[in-house]
Scaffold this motif. Structure first.
Motif, PDB file in Angstrom:
ATOM      1  N   VAL A 265       0.839  -1.209   0.000  1.00  0.00           N
ATOM      2  CA  VAL A 265       0.000   0.000   0.000  1.00  0.00           C
ATOM      3  C   VAL A 265       0.866   1.248   0.000  1.00  0.00           C
ATOM      4  CG1 VAL A 265      -1.679   1.311   1.346  1.00  0.00           C
ATOM      5  CG2 VAL A 265      -1.942  -1.160   1.094  1.00  0.00           C
ATOM      6  N   MET A 266       1.939   1.233   0.767  1.00  0.00           N
ATOM      7  CA  MET A 266       2.831   2.386   0.854  1.00  0.00           C
ATOM      8  C   MET A 266       3.487   2.680  -0.493  1.00  0.00           C
ATOM      9  SD  MET A 266       6.328   3.189   1.065  1.00  0.00           S
ATOM     10  CE  MET A 266       6.978   1.577   1.435  1.00  0.00           C
ATOM     11  N   LEU A 267       3.923   1.645  -1.204  1.00  0.00           N
ATOM     12  CA  LEU A 267       4.610   1.847  -2.485  1.00  0.00           C
ATOM     13  C   LEU A 267       3.700   2.497  -3.527  1.00  0.00           C
ATOM     14  CD1 LEU A 267       6.645  -1.481  -2.759  1.00  0.00           C
ATOM     15  CD2 LEU A 267       7.530   0.816  -2.325  1.00  0.00           C
ATOM     16  N   LYS A 268       2.400   2.347  -3.397  1.00  0.00           N
ATOM     17  CA  LYS A 268       1.474   2.935  -4.376  1.00  0.00           C
ATOM     18  C   LYS A 268       1.222   4.416  -4.135  1.00  0.00           C
ATOM     19  CE  LYS A 268      -1.023  -1.408  -5.087  1.00  0.00           C
ATOM     20  NZ  LYS A 268      -2.335  -2.103  -4.972  1.00  0.00           N
ATOM     21  N   HIS A 269       1.585   4.926  -2.960  1.00  0.00           N
ATOM     22  CA  HIS A 269       1.252   6.306  -2.628  1.00  0.00           C
ATOM     23  C   HIS A 269       2.460   7.175  -2.325  1.00  0.00           C
ATOM     24  CE1 HIS A 269      -2.554   4.166  -1.874  1.00  0.00           C
ATOM     25  NE2 HIS A 269      -3.153   5.321  -2.114  1.00  0.00           N
ATOM     26  N   VAL A 270       3.600   6.592  -2.049  1.00  0.00           N
ATOM     27  CA  VAL A 270       4.790   7.357  -1.677  1.00  0.00           C
ATOM     28  C   VAL A 270       5.774   7.316  -2.833  1.00  0.00           C
ATOM     29  CG1 VAL A 270       6.708   7.585  -0.065  1.00  0.00           C
ATOM     30  CG2 VAL A 270       4.471   6.852   0.758  1.00  0.00           C
ATOM     31  N   GLU A 271       6.016   8.454  -3.431  1.00  0.00           N
ATOM     32  CA  GLU A 271       6.971   8.572  -4.537  1.00  0.00           C
ATOM     33  C   GLU A 271       7.356  10.049  -4.649  1.00  0.00           C
ATOM     34  OE1 GLU A 271       3.557   8.764  -8.048  1.00  0.00           O
ATOM     35  OE2 GLU A 271       4.936   7.064  -7.946  1.00  0.00           O
ATOM     36  N   PRO A 272       8.504  10.348  -5.255  1.00  0.00           N
ATOM     37  CA  PRO A 272       9.477   9.393  -5.812  1.00  0.00           C
ATOM     38  C   PRO A 272      10.407   8.877  -4.725  1.00  0.00           C
ATOM     39  CG  PRO A 272      10.187  11.637  -6.244  1.00  0.00           C
ATOM     40  CD  PRO A 272       8.869  11.758  -5.537  1.00  0.00           C
ATOM     41  N   LEU A 273      10.961   7.683  -4.968  1.00  0.00           N
ATOM     42  CA  LEU A 273      11.889   7.055  -4.042  1.00  0.00           C
ATOM     43  C   LEU A 273      13.268   6.975  -4.688  1.00  0.00           C
ATOM     44  CD1 LEU A 273       9.659   4.093  -2.798  1.00  0.00           C
ATOM     45  CD2 LEU A 273      10.195   6.176  -1.537  1.00  0.00           C
ATOM     46  N   GLN A 277      16.494   4.010  -1.141  1.00  0.00           N
ATOM     47  CA  GLN A 277      15.221   3.732  -0.477  1.00  0.00           C
ATOM     48  C   GLN A 277      14.533   2.515  -1.082  1.00  0.00           C
ATOM     49  OE1 GLN A 277      13.278   7.549  -0.979  1.00  0.00           O
ATOM     50  NE2 GLN A 277      13.764   8.177   1.120  1.00  0.00           N
ATOM     51  N   ILE A 278      14.571   2.402  -2.396  1.00  0.00           N
ATOM     52  CA  ILE A 278      13.941   1.243  -3.050  1.00  0.00           C
ATOM     53  C   ILE A 278      14.627  -0.051  -2.617  1.00  0.00           C
ATOM     54  CG2 ILE A 278      13.544   0.150  -5.281  1.00  0.00           C
ATOM     55  CD1 ILE A 278      13.202   2.937  -6.473  1.00  0.00           C
ATOM     56  N   LEU A 279      15.961  -0.033  -2.551  1.00  0.00           N
ATOM     57  CA  LEU A 279      16.689  -1.224  -2.116  1.00  0.00           C
ATOM     58  C   LEU A 279      16.373  -1.565  -0.664  1.00  0.00           C
ATOM     59  CD1 LEU A 279      18.803  -3.379  -2.735  1.00  0.00           C
ATOM     60  CD2 LEU A 279      20.575  -1.751  -2.036  1.00  0.00           C
ATOM     61  N   GLY A 280      16.304  -0.548   0.200  1.00  0.00           N
ATOM     62  CA  GLY A 280      15.981  -0.811   1.598  1.00  0.00           C
ATOM     63  C   GLY A 280      14.574  -1.367   1.771  1.00  0.00           C
ATOM     64  N   ILE A 281      13.612  -0.821   1.033  1.00  0.00           N
ATOM     65  CA  ILE A 281      12.229  -1.310   1.131  1.00  0.00           C
ATOM     66  C   ILE A 281      12.126  -2.725   0.578  1.00  0.00           C
ATOM     67  CG2 ILE A 281       9.894  -0.926   0.276  1.00  0.00           C
ATOM     68  CD1 ILE A 281      10.458   2.058   0.400  1.00  0.00           C
ATOM     69  N   TYR A 282      12.874  -3.032  -0.481  1.00  0.00           N
ATOM     70  CA  TYR A 282      12.846  -4.385  -1.051  1.00  0.00           C
ATOM     71  C   TYR A 282      13.394  -5.400  -0.046  1.00  0.00           C
ATOM     72  CZ  TYR A 282      14.037  -8.339  -4.061  1.00  0.00           C
ATOM     73  OH  TYR A 282      14.165  -9.598  -4.603  1.00  0.00           O
ATOM     74  N   ASN A 283      14.510  -5.071   0.587  1.00  0.00           N
ATOM     75  CA  ASN A 283      15.073  -5.974   1.596  1.00  0.00           C
ATOM     76  C   ASN A 283      14.128  -6.143   2.778  1.00  0.00           C
ATOM     77  OD1 ASN A 283      17.400  -6.285   0.050  1.00  0.00           O
ATOM     78  ND2 ASN A 283      18.443  -4.563   1.067  1.00  0.00           N
ATOM     79  N   HIS A 354      12.165   4.827   9.314  1.00  0.00           N
ATOM     80  CA  HIS A 354      13.607   5.082   9.240  1.00  0.00           C
ATOM     81  C   HIS A 354      14.079   5.226   7.792  1.00  0.00           C
ATOM     82  CE1 HIS A 354      17.808   5.008  10.422  1.00  0.00           C
ATOM     83  NE2 HIS A 354      18.023   4.040   9.537  1.00  0.00           N
ATOM     84  N   ILE A 355      13.494   4.479   6.871  1.00  0.00           N
ATOM     85  CA  ILE A 355      13.923   4.526   5.468  1.00  0.00           C
ATOM     86  C   ILE A 355      13.407   5.778   4.771  1.00  0.00           C
ATOM     87  CG2 ILE A 355      13.717   3.367   3.225  1.00  0.00           C
ATOM     88  CD1 ILE A 355      13.651   0.710   4.740  1.00  0.00           C
ATOM     89  N   LEU A 356      12.164   6.152   5.036  1.00  0.00           N
ATOM     90  CA  LEU A 356      11.529   7.265   4.332  1.00  0.00           C
ATOM     91  C   LEU A 356      11.917   8.594   4.966  1.00  0.00           C
ATOM     92  CD1 LEU A 356       7.946   5.734   3.974  1.00  0.00           C
ATOM     93  CD2 LEU A 356       9.773   5.734   2.259  1.00  0.00           C
TER      94      LEU A 356
END
Length: 394
Positions: A265-273, A277-283, A354-356
């Motif tokens: 849900v977060m990935l659909k509304h929070v951008e740009p990354l 940040q993308i690598l941290g969220i993927y892990n 922490h990531i965002l």
């Protein structure tokens, strides 16, 4: 006889000269100033009249010009007006040069005093900013203390539900208390999300947004504390999800939301990354899914074990209590699984925070709140939907 004629001719010539003035007639006489009487003007004129001086009869020469009129003193108001006009002209003529000279000719003492004033103003602004931050921190701490007191009160109700003396009305059940507290939490969380959304639309500073994000995190921790107390009091009520709306119940996972679903849900509304940040969220998503699968396997195994114990054949009455005690131990292990799931939900929110960035974390909180709000709205619409009447043959 000749002498008489000569005398008469001279007299006639003198009278003829008196007819014609020595100055032009169109020249106007000066108007006396204000405060000067006509008598003063007449006194200033020769021979007591205002006519021009004539040629003297006997000398045959022009008379001397009249003496200049004495200066008439002006009123005090006229003097003040004239002095003020003179000062204004002097000020307007040299204003730029005077200010420029003052700027260039400032002595070291004045410059030092101005520098001290600027430094004092800067320190005052810093103290004001630190005071505002201290007030905000105190507000958050007070909110957390209130939440802890509320949780302690709820836990006290949970633990002392059956200890009322006879004759007194019984306390509400833990399930009823939890349902009431969850409804209050939803209302307060909706108010905070409304304020956070307004702050995002008004493009507030990151410090103010951070205060709202910290408040939202504190509210989620409050809910987790309530659920932990409920899991220890009645884990079946928490796992059944009857405290949530029907649509929320369909997506319930171990008494709450699934952390991996919140990340989607977060990935659909929070951008740009950024790439980091993308690598941290993927892990984070990979680790969360692995822990979800592990908890699912252990929970399914525990449920299967409880089912096998309850469905065991030929249970003698003498061993029934011991048999049920073994099932109770398995139910107690289910409580730990629910608490582990709540811990995973809390860790996921903290790692996302922490990531965002501050603004991205605020959007993330709003997106999660909107997701569950829409699920509750879907449940309301489903219950209030128009139903077709049953046919006559049914």
């Amino acid at each position: 006889m000749f002498a008489l004629i000569t005398t008469l001719s001279i007299a006639w010539f003198a009278e003829t000269l008196n007819i014609f003035p020595s100055q032009p007639m169109h020249v106007a006489e000066p108007i006396p100033a204000k405060g000067v009487s006509m008598g003063m003007v007449a006194a200033m004129m020769p021979n007591g009249n205002s006519s021009s001086p004539r040629r003297q009869e006997e000398g045959g020469q022009r008379s001397a010009p009249p003496p200049p009129a004495p200066a008439v003193p002006l009123p005090n108001s006229a003097k003040e007006n004239r002095s003020s006009l003179t000062k204004k002209e002097a000020t307007s003529g040299g204003k730029g040069a005077t200010s420029g000279d003052q700027e260039r000719v400032r002595d070291p003492k004045t410059l030092r005093r101005l520098a001290q004033n600027r430094e004092a103003a800067r320190k005052s602004r810093l103290r004001k900013k630190a005071y505002i931050q201290q007030l905000e921190t105190s507000r958050i701490r007070l909110s957390q203390l209130e939440q802890q007191v509320q949780v302690a009160r709820v836990q006290g109700v949970f633990l002392g539900a059956g200890e009322q003396p006879a004759g007194f009305p019984s306390a509400p059940s833990p399930a009823a208390v939890f349902d009431m507290e969850y409804g209050r939490w939803v209302e307060e969380h909706s108010k905070l999300m409304f304020q956070l959304r307004a702050a995002l639309n008004e493009h507030m500073a990151d410090e103010q947004l951070q205060a709202f994000v910290n408040g939202a995190m504190a509210q989620h921790e409050e809910l987790l504390n309530l659920k932990g107390a409920m899991a220890r009091a009645d884990v079946f009520h928490l796992l059944s999800g009857v405290w949530a709306s029907p649509a929320e119940r369909c997506f319930l996972w171990l008494g709450g939301f699934r952390p991996s679903e919140v990340i989607k849900v977060m990935l659909k509304h929070v951008e740009p990354l950024s790439e980091g940040q993308i690598l941290g969220i993927y892990n984070l998503q990979q680790s969360v899914q692995e822990r979800e699968e592990a908890l699912n396997h252990t929970m399914e195994a525990t449920q299967q074990s409880i089912s096998d114990i309850v469905a065991a054949p030929d249970v003698a009455p003498a061993t029934f209590i011991g048999h049920m005690s073994l099932a109770m131990n398995k139910v107690a292990s289910m409580e730990s699984f629910v608490l582990q799931a709540d811990g995973l939900r809390q860790q996921t929110l903290h790692k996302l925070h922490h990531i965002l960035t501050t603004r991205q974390a605020a959007r993330c909180m709003v997106a999660i709140a909107d997701y569950f709000h829409r699920l509750r709205a879907l449940s309301t619409l489903w219950v209030a939907r128009p139903r077709q009447e049953d046919g006559p043959g049914l």
